[in-house]
Design an enzyme around this catalytic site. Structure first.
Site, PDB file in Angstrom:
ATOM      1  N   GLU A 288       0.840  -1.212   0.000  1.00 43.00           N
ATOM      2  CA  GLU A 288       0.000   0.000   0.000  1.00 43.00           C
ATOM      3  C   GLU A 288       0.870   1.255   0.000  1.00 43.00           C
ATOM      4  O   GLU A 288       0.555   2.247  -0.665  1.00 43.00           O
ATOM      5  CB  GLU A 288      -0.941   0.019   1.206  1.00 43.00           C
ATOM      6  CG  GLU A 288      -2.047  -1.007   1.142  1.00 43.00           C
ATOM      7  CD  GLU A 288      -2.904  -0.920  -0.124  1.00 43.00           C
ATOM      8  OE1 GLU A 288      -3.361   0.176  -0.480  1.00 43.00           O
ATOM      9  OE2 GLU A 288      -3.111  -1.971  -0.760  1.00 43.00           O
ATOM     10  N   TRP A 291       1.741   1.970  -3.389  1.00 39.16           N
ATOM     11  CA  TRP A 291       0.718   2.668  -4.189  1.00 39.16           C
ATOM     12  C   TRP A 291       0.971   4.180  -4.162  1.00 39.16           C
ATOM     13  O   TRP A 291       0.854   4.879  -5.158  1.00 39.16           O
ATOM     14  CB  TRP A 291      -0.695   2.397  -3.639  1.00 39.16           C
ATOM     15  CG  TRP A 291      -1.365   1.222  -4.271  1.00 39.16           C
ATOM     16  CD1 TRP A 291      -1.530  -0.008  -3.707  1.00 39.16           C
ATOM     17  CD2 TRP A 291      -1.972   1.159  -5.580  1.00 39.16           C
ATOM     18  NE1 TRP A 291      -2.198  -0.831  -4.597  1.00 39.16           N
ATOM     19  CE2 TRP A 291      -2.490  -0.139  -5.747  1.00 39.16           C
ATOM     20  CE3 TRP A 291      -2.129   2.075  -6.625  1.00 39.16           C
ATOM     21  CZ2 TRP A 291      -3.146  -0.550  -6.902  1.00 39.16           C
ATOM     22  CZ3 TRP A 291      -2.791   1.669  -7.778  1.00 39.16           C
ATOM     23  CH2 TRP A 291      -3.287   0.372  -7.908  1.00 39.16           C
ATOM     24  N   TRP A 320     -19.758  13.908 -19.063  1.00 38.73           N
ATOM     25  CA  TRP A 320     -20.092  13.822 -17.640  1.00 38.73           C
ATOM     26  C   TRP A 320     -21.315  14.679 -17.308  1.00 38.73           C
ATOM     27  O   TRP A 320     -21.599  15.674 -17.992  1.00 38.73           O
ATOM     28  CB  TRP A 320     -18.917  14.306 -16.787  1.00 38.73           C
ATOM     29  CG  TRP A 320     -17.673  13.490 -16.897  1.00 38.73           C
ATOM     30  CD1 TRP A 320     -16.519  13.828 -17.550  1.00 38.73           C
ATOM     31  CD2 TRP A 320     -17.438  12.181 -16.348  1.00 38.73           C
ATOM     32  NE1 TRP A 320     -15.578  12.838 -17.436  1.00 38.73           N
ATOM     33  CE2 TRP A 320     -16.115  11.807 -16.694  1.00 38.73           C
ATOM     34  CE3 TRP A 320     -18.204  11.297 -15.587  1.00 38.73           C
ATOM     35  CZ2 TRP A 320     -15.547  10.599 -16.318  1.00 38.73           C
ATOM     36  CZ3 TRP A 320     -17.642  10.088 -15.209  1.00 38.73           C
ATOM     37  CH2 TRP A 320     -16.327   9.743 -15.573  1.00 38.73           C
ATOM     38  N   ASN A 355      -9.950   4.187   3.280  1.00 37.89           N
ATOM     39  CA  ASN A 355      -9.640   3.933   1.860  1.00 37.89           C
ATOM     40  C   ASN A 355     -10.769   3.251   1.093  1.00 37.89           C
ATOM     41  O   ASN A 355     -11.126   3.660  -0.007  1.00 37.89           O
ATOM     42  CB  ASN A 355      -8.365   3.098   1.745  1.00 37.89           C
ATOM     43  CG  ASN A 355      -8.028   2.806   0.299  1.00 37.89           C
ATOM     44  OD1 ASN A 355      -7.864   3.716  -0.512  1.00 37.89           O
ATOM     45  ND2 ASN A 355      -7.978   1.528  -0.060  1.00 37.89           N
ATOM     46  N   TRP A 373     -15.223  13.403 -12.415  1.00 38.14           N
ATOM     47  CA  TRP A 373     -14.334  13.072 -11.300  1.00 38.14           C
ATOM     48  C   TRP A 373     -13.586  14.302 -10.777  1.00 38.14           C
ATOM     49  O   TRP A 373     -13.192  14.349  -9.608  1.00 38.14           O
ATOM     50  CB  TRP A 373     -13.333  11.980 -11.708  1.00 38.14           C
ATOM     51  CG  TRP A 373     -12.519  12.288 -12.939  1.00 38.14           C
ATOM     52  CD1 TRP A 373     -12.859  11.989 -14.225  1.00 38.14           C
ATOM     53  CD2 TRP A 373     -11.260  12.971 -13.011  1.00 38.14           C
ATOM     54  NE1 TRP A 373     -11.878  12.431 -15.092  1.00 38.14           N
ATOM     55  CE2 TRP A 373     -10.887  13.036 -14.385  1.00 38.14           C
ATOM     56  CE3 TRP A 373     -10.410  13.520 -12.052  1.00 38.14           C
ATOM     57  CZ2 TRP A 373      -9.703  13.644 -14.802  1.00 38.14           C
ATOM     58  CZ3 TRP A 373      -9.227  14.119 -12.476  1.00 38.14           C
ATOM     59  CH2 TRP A 373      -8.889  14.182 -13.836  1.00 38.14           C
ATOM     60  N   TRP A 396      -8.933   9.075  -7.624  1.00 37.35           N
ATOM     61  CA  TRP A 396     -10.140   9.519  -8.334  1.00 37.35           C
ATOM     62  C   TRP A 396     -10.178   8.958  -9.757  1.00 37.35           C
ATOM     63  O   TRP A 396     -11.212   8.472 -10.209  1.00 37.35           O
ATOM     64  CB  TRP A 396     -10.249  11.049  -8.345  1.00 37.35           C
ATOM     65  CG  TRP A 396     -10.986  11.475  -7.121  1.00 37.35           C
ATOM     66  CD1 TRP A 396     -10.448  11.903  -5.938  1.00 37.35           C
ATOM     67  CD2 TRP A 396     -12.408  11.435  -6.923  1.00 37.35           C
ATOM     68  NE1 TRP A 396     -11.442  12.125  -5.018  1.00 37.35           N
ATOM     69  CE2 TRP A 396     -12.658  11.850  -5.602  1.00 37.35           C
ATOM     70  CE3 TRP A 396     -13.493  11.085  -7.719  1.00 37.35           C
ATOM     71  CZ2 TRP A 396     -13.950  11.928  -5.065  1.00 37.35           C
ATOM     72  CZ3 TRP A 396     -14.775  11.157  -7.200  1.00 37.35           C
ATOM     73  CH2 TRP A 396     -14.993  11.574  -5.885  1.00 37.35           C
TER      74      TRP A 396
HETATM   75  P1  FAD Z   1      -2.772   2.418   5.325  1.00 38.07           P
HETATM   76  O1  FAD Z   1      -3.721   1.397   4.849  1.00 38.07           O
HETATM   77  O2  FAD Z   1      -2.197   2.255   6.667  1.00 38.07           O
HETATM   78  O3  FAD Z   1      -1.593   2.514   4.243  1.00 38.07           O
HETATM   79  C1  FAD Z   1      -0.313   3.064   4.566  1.00 38.07           C
HETATM   80  C2  FAD Z   1      -0.003   4.240   3.673  1.00 38.07           C
HETATM   81  O4  FAD Z   1       0.072   3.826   2.320  1.00 38.07           O
HETATM   82  C3  FAD Z   1      -1.045   5.342   3.682  1.00 38.07           C
HETATM   83  O5  FAD Z   1      -0.884   6.191   4.785  1.00 38.07           O
HETATM   84  C4  FAD Z   1      -0.802   6.023   2.347  1.00 38.07           C
HETATM   85  O6  FAD Z   1       0.265   6.933   2.401  1.00 38.07           O
HETATM   86  C5  FAD Z   1      -0.412   4.863   1.465  1.00 38.07           C
HETATM   87  N1  FAD Z   1      -1.575   4.352   0.737  1.00 38.07           N
HETATM   88  C6  FAD Z   1      -2.423   3.394   1.127  1.00 38.07           C
HETATM   89  N2  FAD Z   1      -3.342   3.157   0.172  1.00 38.07           N
HETATM   90  C7  FAD Z   1      -3.069   3.999  -0.836  1.00 38.07           C
HETATM   91  C8  FAD Z   1      -3.660   4.235  -2.112  1.00 38.07           C
HETATM   92  N3  FAD Z   1      -4.709   3.541  -2.555  1.00 38.07           N
HETATM   93  N4  FAD Z   1      -3.127   5.194  -2.874  1.00 38.07           N
HETATM   94  C9  FAD Z   1      -2.051   5.902  -2.486  1.00 38.07           C
HETATM   95  N5  FAD Z   1      -1.450   5.713  -1.296  1.00 38.07           N
HETATM   96  C10 FAD Z   1      -1.947   4.776  -0.480  1.00 38.07           C
HETATM   97  N6  FAD Z   1      -4.156   9.092   0.029  1.00 38.07           N
HETATM   98  C11 FAD Z   1      -3.505  10.191   0.433  1.00 38.07           C
HETATM   99  O7  FAD Z   1      -2.499  10.084   1.144  1.00 38.07           O
HETATM  100  N7  FAD Z   1      -3.932  11.442   0.072  1.00 38.07           N
HETATM  101  C12 FAD Z   1      -5.045  11.626  -0.698  1.00 38.07           C
HETATM  102  O8  FAD Z   1      -5.386  12.765  -1.023  1.00 38.07           O
HETATM  103  C13 FAD Z   1      -5.773  10.482  -1.115  1.00 38.07           C
HETATM  104  N8  FAD Z   1      -6.911  10.601  -1.827  1.00 38.07           N
HETATM  105  C14 FAD Z   1      -7.574   9.478  -2.259  1.00 38.07           C
HETATM  106  C15 FAD Z   1      -8.732   9.615  -3.052  1.00 38.07           C
HETATM  107  C16 FAD Z   1      -9.408   8.493  -3.512  1.00 38.07           C
HETATM  108  C17 FAD Z   1     -10.650   8.650  -4.361  1.00 38.07           C
HETATM  109  C18 FAD Z   1      -8.941   7.206  -3.178  1.00 38.07           C
HETATM  110  C19 FAD Z   1      -9.657   5.980  -3.651  1.00 38.07           C
HETATM  111  C20 FAD Z   1      -7.806   7.057  -2.389  1.00 38.07           C
HETATM  112  C21 FAD Z   1      -7.112   8.182  -1.922  1.00 38.07           C
HETATM  113  N9  FAD Z   1      -5.948   8.068  -1.113  1.00 38.07           N
HETATM  114  C22 FAD Z   1      -5.276   9.196  -0.724  1.00 38.07           C
HETATM  115  C23 FAD Z   1      -5.378   6.757  -0.800  1.00 38.07           C
HETATM  116  C24 FAD Z   1      -5.856   6.107   0.502  1.00 38.07           C
HETATM  117  O9  FAD Z   1      -7.248   6.148   0.586  1.00 38.07           O
HETATM  118  C25 FAD Z   1      -5.257   6.734   1.770  1.00 38.07           C
HETATM  119  O10 FAD Z   1      -3.876   6.871   1.621  1.00 38.07           O
HETATM  120  C26 FAD Z   1      -5.528   5.818   2.971  1.00 38.07           C
HETATM  121  O11 FAD Z   1      -6.917   5.762   3.197  1.00 38.07           O
HETATM  122  C27 FAD Z   1      -4.842   6.341   4.171  1.00 38.07           C
HETATM  123  O12 FAD Z   1      -5.158   5.587   5.292  1.00 38.07           O
HETATM  124  P2  FAD Z   1      -4.025   4.908   6.153  1.00 38.07           P
HETATM  125  O13 FAD Z   1      -2.947   5.898   6.431  1.00 38.07           O
HETATM  126  O14 FAD Z   1      -4.676   4.272   7.311  1.00 38.07           O
HETATM  127  O15 FAD Z   1      -3.483   3.835   5.137  1.00 38.07           O
END
Ligand code: FAD
Length: 482
Positions: A288, A291, A320, A355, A373, A396
């Site tokens: 993650e 990602w 859209w 997420n 979007w 997005w």
């Molecule tokens: P954990 O599950 O603990 O993951 C650890 C770290 O990995 C996160 O803190 C984050 O830095 C990174 N990560 C995890 N999943 C993703 C992912 N899918 N994409 C990118 N990085 C990821 N993340 C942001 O940091 N900023 C945003 O503005 C953002 N906007 C999003 C918008 C949409 C529509 C979607 C679907 C996802 C978005 N994310 C964003 C990704 C993700 O949702 C968040 O990083 C995550 O929810 C953070 O929670 P956590 O720290 O508990 O993650």
């Protein structure tokens, strides 16, 4: 400048790297300088407004900056805070700080968005012209964007092969975490207080400081607790928003209070050095974090996405919807779809969203309501404490099927079945949608199942669209792209 004695003083421009440990610019500046280090933070309201930076995020930056200032003072590094009302004033503002503090070199960590990297190039040019040494670092990422390439030398457009290629590199060159910068000799430069607020960037969340504590110390405690207690169950529980199953470190990663290297190193240590094997929870969590890395590389390889354009150019032809009533109801958490409303209210109440729910609510806006979007992306940025252009845009566009999703079909979530899967007992919905607190059984996911009288007694809106018709519409629109 202190050139007469050939002594060197460094200016470190602090931005989204609000930490002292494992900070490349700070670390190297502290070794390069023999006549002190000065740190500077530029309050830049025009840039922040252009990026729709949320008040809660700016508040989080300022609180972390204050913590950082205290830590830097212990190393005899004063932190100066200055304001550049317009982005065009940044260069002259920084040059003035360098002159006033008699600094010879400028050190900073790169930012990869289009305007930011152009701004950094301009700053570098001007500082070099004035005889300053400039050193820039790739600190916000595990690997410099552009260095992970396909066999043919191109940028990856799909996550899994990107991850495999990155892991190959990391196996040869393991993640290295830098220590603290060197303590400096005391110099006669005074720090300035970090402002409590910046006008125009007030937090929409009242108890933000309690919900989102600041500082490296707190972030590391959160990281170690997560790794010790929760990472093992991460793979099974990460999609259940009622459970505290994820790290919730995204605000800290986005502001640079922790680095991705520190995160990966902590997980690797626990997982006996295994990136993609060993404990499934730890391996999944590292993935993650990758990602985040992937999307940073995407904005460098495909800068059009930073300029409001689709990653998949063909999808620019989609017509859209711009239905403002639908959009307002989505923003307010009043769509009549409980899981979407709970998600949208979590964002408004806490400045963060789980997420799985980001995917569900983004998919609902772009597929069920077929709204552009870009509207959703902007709304998220305006409210997220972890708002990050690359990850937000990536998430997005992935949800809207205009982005990097490798699926050979158009993913369309059914919000009710998503709700049944990720919140089976409706605990999360009841927490954020009090109108549904007393609804029992499966109707919590779909109140239309309730008998007429019971449904009409709920002060909860009816759905705006029928999911299966919406699904047909979006399938048709994508098919028409050819
Ligand atoms: P954990 O599950 O603990 O993951 C650890 C770290 O990995 C996160 O803190 C984050 O830095 C990174 N990560 C995890 N999943 C993703 C992912 N899918 N994409 C990118 N990085 C990821 N993340 C942001 O940091 N900023 C945003 O503005 C953002 N906007 C999003 C918008 C949409 C529509 C979607 C679907 C996802 C978005 N994310 C964003 C990704 C993700 O949702 C968040 O990083 C995550 O929810 C953070 O929670 P956590 O720290 O508990 O993650």
């Amino acid at each position: 400048m202190s050139t007469a004695t050939a002594k060197r003083r460094a200016l470190v421009w602090v931005r989204r790297d609000l930490r002292i440990a494992d900070n490349h610019a700070l670390y190297h500046a502290s070794r390069w300088a023999d006549d002190g280090v000065v740190a500077v933070f530029v309050v830049s309201p025009e840039e922040w407004a252009d990026h729709d930076d949320a008040g809660i995020k700016v508040d989080f930056w300022l609180r972390n900056l204050k913590e950082m200032q205290t830590g830097l003072a212990k190393l005899n590094i004063p932190l100066v805070v200055v304001t550049a009302k317009k982005r065009t004033e940044i260069v002259s503002t920084l040059l003035k700080v360098a002159k006033d503090a008699a600094c010879d070199g400028l050190f900073f960590n790169n930012e990869y968005e289009v305007n930011e990297s152009r701004r950094d190039d301009t700053v570098e040019r001007h500082f070099s012209k004035h005889g300053h040494e400039v050193q820039r670092f790739d600190d916000h990422v595990l690997m410099k964007p552009g260095e992970v390439r396909t066999g043919q030398g191109g940028m990856f457009t799909v996550f899994t092969p990107f991850k495999k290629a990155l892991y190959k590199i990391l196996e040869q060159h393991p993640v290295e975490v830098l220590g603290s910068p060197k303590r400096q000799l005391e110099i006669a430069v005074k720090g300035t207080p970090v402002p409590e607020h910046v006008a125009g960037f007030e937090s929409h969340v009242k108890n933000a400081a309690e919900l989102w504590p600041a500082g490296e110390k707190w972030a590391h405690k959160r990281l170690s607790t997560f790794i010790e207690k929760r990472v093992a169950a991460y793979k099974e529980e990460r999609d259940t928003p009622s459970v505290d199953a994820t790290s919730m470190l995204s605000p800290h990663l986005a502001a640079g209070v922790v680095s991705p290297r520190q995160c990966v190193a902590a997980a690797l240590e626990w997982n006996k050095g295994k990136l993609d094997a060993g404990n499934a929870g730890a391996a999944h969590w590292i993935s993650e974090v990758v990602w985040r890395e992937f999307y940073q590389h995407i904005i460098v390889g495909f800068p059009r996405v930073v300029m409001g354009r689709a990653f998949k150019p063909a999808t620019e032809a989609l017509k859209w919807s711009y239905d403002t009533e639908h959009f307002e109801r989505w923003k307010a958490g009043k769509t009549g779809v409980p899981i979407v409303d709970a998600a949208m209210r979590q964002l408004l109440e806490t400045g963060w969203m789980h997420n799985r729910l980001r995917m569900v609510s983004a998919m609902y806006l772009t597929k069920d309501l077929f709204i552009d979007w870009r509207w959703g992306e902007k709304h998220f940025m305006k409210h997220l404490i972890d708002g990050d252009l690359a990850s937000n845009n990536g998430g997005w566009q992935w949800s809207a099927s205009t982005g990097t999703d490798a699926a050979p079909y158009f993913r369309i979530f059914n919000p009710v079945s998503q709700s049944e899967k990720c919140d089976p007992k409706g605990e999360f919905i009841r927490r954020y949608v009090p109108e549904l607190r007393d609804v029992e059984g499966d109707a919590i996911h779909d109140p239309s199942q309730l008998p007429g009288l019971q449904r009409s007694r709920l002060e909860y809106p009816e759905v705006m669209v029928d999911h299966s018709k919406a699904r047909d519409r979006v399938m048709e629109a994508f098919r028409a792209l050819g």
